[in-house]
Design a protein around this motif. Structure first.
Motif, mmCIF file in Angstrom:
data_model
loop_
_atom_site.group_PDB
_atom_site.id
_atom_site.type_symbol
_atom_site.label_atom_id
_atom_site.label_comp_id
_atom_site.label_asym_id
_atom_site.label_seq_id
_atom_site.Cartn_x
_atom_site.Cartn_y
_atom_site.Cartn_z
ATOM 1 N N UNK A 81 7.767 6.207 11.133
ATOM 2 C CA UNK A 81 7.697 5.808 12.538
ATOM 3 C C UNK A 81 6.597 4.774 12.757
ATOM 4 N N UNK A 82 5.423 5.020 12.180
ATOM 5 C CA UNK A 82 4.318 4.061 12.309
ATOM 6 C C UNK A 82 4.674 2.765 11.583
ATOM 7 N N UNK A 83 5.308 2.893 10.421
ATOM 8 C CA UNK A 83 5.744 1.702 9.696
ATOM 9 C C UNK A 83 6.727 0.883 10.513
ATOM 10 N N UNK A 84 7.624 1.553 11.219
ATOM 11 C CA UNK A 84 8.601 0.840 12.037
ATOM 12 C C UNK A 84 7.932 0.126 13.207
ATOM 13 N N UNK A 85 6.825 0.704 13.712
ATOM 14 C CA UNK A 85 6.081 0.049 14.785
ATOM 15 C C UNK A 85 5.446 -1.251 14.290
ATOM 16 N N UNK A 86 4.856 -1.191 13.081
ATOM 17 C CA UNK A 86 4.277 -2.398 12.474
ATOM 18 C C UNK A 86 5.377 -3.426 12.218
ATOM 19 N N UNK A 87 6.482 -2.961 11.676
ATOM 20 C CA UNK A 87 7.606 -3.854 11.418
ATOM 21 C C UNK A 87 8.184 -4.437 12.692
ATOM 22 N N UNK A 88 8.155 -3.636 13.778
ATOM 23 C CA UNK A 88 8.663 -4.120 15.055
ATOM 24 C C UNK A 88 7.908 -5.346 15.543
ATOM 25 N N UNK A 89 6.597 -5.324 15.373
ATOM 26 C CA UNK A 89 5.783 -6.480 15.764
ATOM 27 C C UNK A 89 6.087 -7.672 14.851
ATOM 28 N N UNK A 90 6.189 -7.416 13.543
ATOM 29 C CA UNK A 90 6.488 -8.493 12.592
ATOM 30 C C UNK A 90 7.835 -9.138 12.892
ATOM 31 N N UNK A 149 8.602 -0.176 7.873
ATOM 32 C CA UNK A 149 8.238 -1.568 8.155
ATOM 33 C C UNK A 149 9.461 -2.474 8.023
ATOM 34 N N UNK A 150 10.206 -2.288 6.933
ATOM 35 C CA UNK A 150 11.401 -3.111 6.724
ATOM 36 C C UNK A 150 12.404 -2.903 7.851
ATOM 37 N N UNK A 151 12.669 -1.635 8.175
ATOM 38 C CA UNK A 151 13.649 -1.334 9.214
ATOM 39 C C UNK A 151 13.200 -1.866 10.574
ATOM 40 N N UNK A 155 15.256 -4.728 12.861
ATOM 41 C CA UNK A 155 15.889 -4.400 14.144
ATOM 42 C C UNK A 155 15.203 -5.139 15.291
ATOM 43 N N UNK A 156 13.902 -5.340 15.184
ATOM 44 C CA UNK A 156 13.191 -6.103 16.216
ATOM 45 C C UNK A 156 13.620 -7.559 16.193
ATOM 46 N N UNK A 157 13.765 -8.135 15.006
ATOM 47 C CA UNK A 157 14.211 -9.518 14.872
ATOM 48 C C UNK A 157 15.598 -9.704 15.490
ATOM 49 N N UNK A 164 22.771 1.408 14.287
ATOM 50 C CA UNK A 164 23.274 2.451 13.405
ATOM 51 C C UNK A 164 22.559 2.505 12.070
ATOM 52 N N UNK A 165 21.702 1.547 11.801
ATOM 53 C CA UNK A 165 21.116 1.423 10.480
ATOM 54 C C UNK A 165 20.072 2.496 10.200
ATOM 55 N N UNK A 166 19.356 2.932 11.216
ATOM 56 C CA UNK A 166 18.390 4.015 11.018
ATOM 57 C C UNK A 166 19.073 5.267 10.490
#
Length: 265
Positions: A81-90, A149-151, A155-157, A164-166
């Motif tokens: 979840x935290x990784x996805x937050x970092x990835x969301x910003x990226x 982070x990857x996910x 999804x943010x991009x 559905x990918x999660x």
């Protein structure tokens, strides 16, 4: 207000049903469908879609907490979840850079549609064959965070908030069954979308949009989460899997249309 926005609200409600049902953020439906309508710019659609997904996920999580019907271990999900937050910003940074580099919004829309088609086809193939594909359970916070982070970045991009990918990631890497994975997906989506929204606000990259449309989409997202939870109680994992496959096919069809509209027409 343009009468076509009524259709946007209906799409937002129907897409938000998929959150509680199979962990789909809804943005994966909202983004390509509203793009196809041509009622607002690509940047505005991405932003409003992301906000709607965040509202739907938070609404569903709050309902689950209040009724004590959550089946997930939030502590074990924190690394991804935290990784996805970092990835969301990226992912949001990459999206803003692409808007700045490409000469027009249609090319941005075409690029998003193309990536969405590729991911959707790959996930569809996995979903139809997952009984014959051995999962790889991730152990340790670092690998789980990297997956997040990857996910989150992807999804943010794409402006879809998880889609559905999660669900496929959680089934393959965490050996979850579909209903549990759907709840876990919304937990992860809430983290990535919150980080993405905060970055957008802080960086001053909020696109122009109608406040009435934002409020309407948020209300539809809440209503969709409420109705979706009620429907979920009547469905088993096999029914959710069938709904999931249907959603993937719909996403592929809409994305193909959008790619042709942005890149060719």
């Amino acid at each position: 207000m343009d009468v076509r926005f009524v259709a946007v609200f209906i799409v937002c409600f129907l897409a938000s049903l998929l959150g509680p049902l199979c962990g789909i953020g809804g943005g994966v439906i909202i983004k390509p469908v509203v793009d196809a309508m041509g009622v607002m710019g690509v940047g505005a659609v991405s932003f409003l879609s992301s906000v709607s997904v965040l509202v739907m996920s938070l609404s569903t999580l709050v309902q689950n907490a209040c009724t004590r019907s959550s089946s997930i271990d939030s502590r074990s999900l924190m690394p991804i979840a935290v990784g996805s937050a970092v990835g969301g910003v990226a992912g949001k940074v990459a999206f803003n850079q692409m808007i700045a580099v490409l000469p027009n919004a249609d090319l941005v829309g075409a690029a998003q549609a193309a990536v969405l088609i590729v991911f959707s086809v790959l996930v569809l193939i996995y979903t139809l064959n997952k009984d014959r594909i051995a999962g790889v359970e991730l152990r340790g916070a670092a690998p789980q965070a990297l997956a997040g982070i990857f996910a989150g970045a992807c999804w943010s991009f794409l402006g879809i908030g998880g889609g559905p990918f999660n669900l496929a990631i959680l089934v393959f890497f965490f050996s979850m069954e579909s209903k549990t994975a759907a709840q876990a997906s919304l937990f992860i989506i809430a983290f990535s979308q919150t980080a993405s929204l905060v970055y957008t606000l802080v960086s001053g990259s909020v696109p122009d949009f109608s406040l009435i449309v934002l409020v309407g989409m948020c209300l539809m997202a809440v209503m969709g989460s409420v109705v979706g939870r009620k429907l979920s109680k009547r469905m088993d994992s096999s029914t959710i899997d069938r709904l999931y496959v249907f959603a993937l096919l719909l996403i592929i069809a809409i994305s193909l249309y959008n790619f042709a509209r942005f890149a060719i027409l």
